[in-house]
Design an enzyme around this catalytic site. Structure first.
Site, PDB file in Angstrom:
ATOM      1  N   CYS A  99       0.917  -1.088   0.160  1.00 46.46           N
ATOM      2  CA  CYS A  99      -0.512   0.099   0.431  1.00 46.46           C
ATOM      3  C   CYS A  99       0.620   1.346   0.403  1.00 46.46           C
ATOM      4  CB  CYS A  99      -1.123  -0.068   1.511  1.00 46.46           C
ATOM      5  SG  CYS A  99      -1.924   1.277   1.040  1.00 46.46           S
ATOM      6  N   CYS A 196      -7.224  -3.246   6.924  1.00 52.09           N
ATOM      7  CA  CYS A 196      -8.068  -2.244   6.827  1.00 52.09           C
ATOM      8  C   CYS A 196      -9.134  -2.857   5.721  1.00 52.09           C
ATOM      9  CB  CYS A 196      -7.306  -0.579   6.589  1.00 52.09           C
ATOM     10  SG  CYS A 196      -7.346   0.068   4.398  1.00 52.09           S
TER      11      CYS A 196
END
Length: 365
Positions: A99, A196
């Protein structure tokens, strides 16, 4: 300076924006939308609807412009699919690294450059130090919140452009106190949680949805191939794990652990811990923040899991972005995990574990 702040909607990046405004910089806020907010059903998820709303409230409070970047497709391709594919290959992925190096430190940083700003700041807990030979990355003052392991793939060019204002903060309480002082509504907001993008259910369910080819029950076998139990899906296991083994958890009076994954055959291989201990690791995707070591190798400390203590090792550079690491003492590393090198608090570089050589094997190639 004109600075773009990556605002996640949490207290850390909000304090970064507030501090930079207070210091007199021209600040622009930007928030990545990583998935549809309607998908998020758990508390602690980040970068969805509620966080975008919170980031905008903070930007309004500070009187700075705020942009929302739709990065859903890019995030799915570069992080979520990569995560699932790693499990399908029998590896243990580190999605936070993907990410940061994908949508955050590549796409968002590219946007920052396009806007003509002087730097991009984030709420990560690392220190950027101007060293005698250029900029360096170090662990933060608050080592309990150290994120340097996840940021090892940050290149020297990116590090030149990045700023990490929270690296010198003594602890999270001090950050929240600053948020209160600046009057930020997110001062008491809970921290976001790992993974997440697992917005509903378990990560294993997500992997099985994206990679149905590895879904389903299978065999737990010992290292001789004898079937000693059954499992409900290989995506629920990683190397070094000792849970979910059922009656196979103890064999011949020895506690067992996962020593290998064979996704194509839907098999989980177990053995005593001694059989999983390794000293030699071969890494791929190396990122060096210092000159590569010569033929004599480089003495340093390496960290092979996010919360493990660093251990002494010698590292050699190999062709094609690879490296060989020989630990002074054996450990139980997992393919796919990161191996990050340190000299004290300074990050020297790191890569992903491609191959592990256990104590009983010959010398690594």
């Amino acid at each position: 300076m004109r600075i773009l702040v990556a605002m996640s909607g949490g207290v850390d990046s909000s304090v970064v924006a507030a501090r930079l405004v207070a210091e007199g910089h021209e600040v622009i806020g930007a928030t990545l939308q990583l998935y549809d907010s309607r998908e998020s059903k758990k508390k602690g998820a980040c970068c969805a609807g509620r966080d975008i709303h919170d980031a905008r409230r903070v930007a309004d409070r500070l009187g700075i412009p705020h942009y929302v970047i739709d990065a859903e497709r890019r995030f799915h391709d570069s992080v979520i699919d990569t995560f699932a594919n790693a499990y399908a290959a029998g590896e243990t992925p580190v999605p936070c690294v993907a990410c940061n190096q994908g949508v955050k430190f590549t796409d968002l940083l590219g946007m920052a450059r396009d806007l003509g700003v002087d730097a991009m700041a984030t709420g990560h807990y690392v220190r950027r130090v101007e060293g005698p030979d250029g900029v360096e990355m170090h662990r933060p003052v608050d080592e309990g919140r150290d994120q340097s392991w996840f940021l090892f793939a940050t290149t020297r060019e990116q590090l030149d452009f990045l700023r990490f204002p929270l690296g010198d903060m003594p602890d999270k309480a001090a950050v929240r106190a600053e948020a209160e002082r600046f009057g930020l509504a997110v001062a008491a907001k809970p921290d976001s949680q790992d993974l997440c993008f697992v917005t509903d259910g378990s990560y294993a369910a997500l992997v099985e949805k994206l990679r149905p080819d590895i879904t389903g029950a299978g065999e737990i076998v010992d290292q001789s191939g004898h079937v000693v139990g059954q499992h409900e899906g290989v995506s629920r296991y990683t190397v070094g794990q000792s849970k979910r083994l059922g009656n196979a958890a103890m064999l011949a009076g020895e506690r067992q652990m996962v020593v290998g994954i064979e996704p194509a055959r839907r098999r989980v291989v177990i053995g005593p811990r001694a059989n999983a201990v390794a000293r030699t690791l071969v890494l791929r995707g190396m990122n060096w923040l210092v000159p590569q070591p010569g033929p004599e190798g480089m003495r340093c400390a390496v960290q092979i899991r996010a919360r493990e203590v660093a251990r002494a090792a010698t590292v050699w550079a190999l062709p094609d972005g690879a490296a060989r690491v020989v630990l002074d003492e054996g450990a139980v590393p997992a393919p796919g995990q990161a191996c990050v090198m340190y000299d004290g608090s300074r990050v020297l570089g790191g890569g992903f574990i491609r191959r592990v050589e256990t104590e009983g094997e010959g010398k690594a190639a």
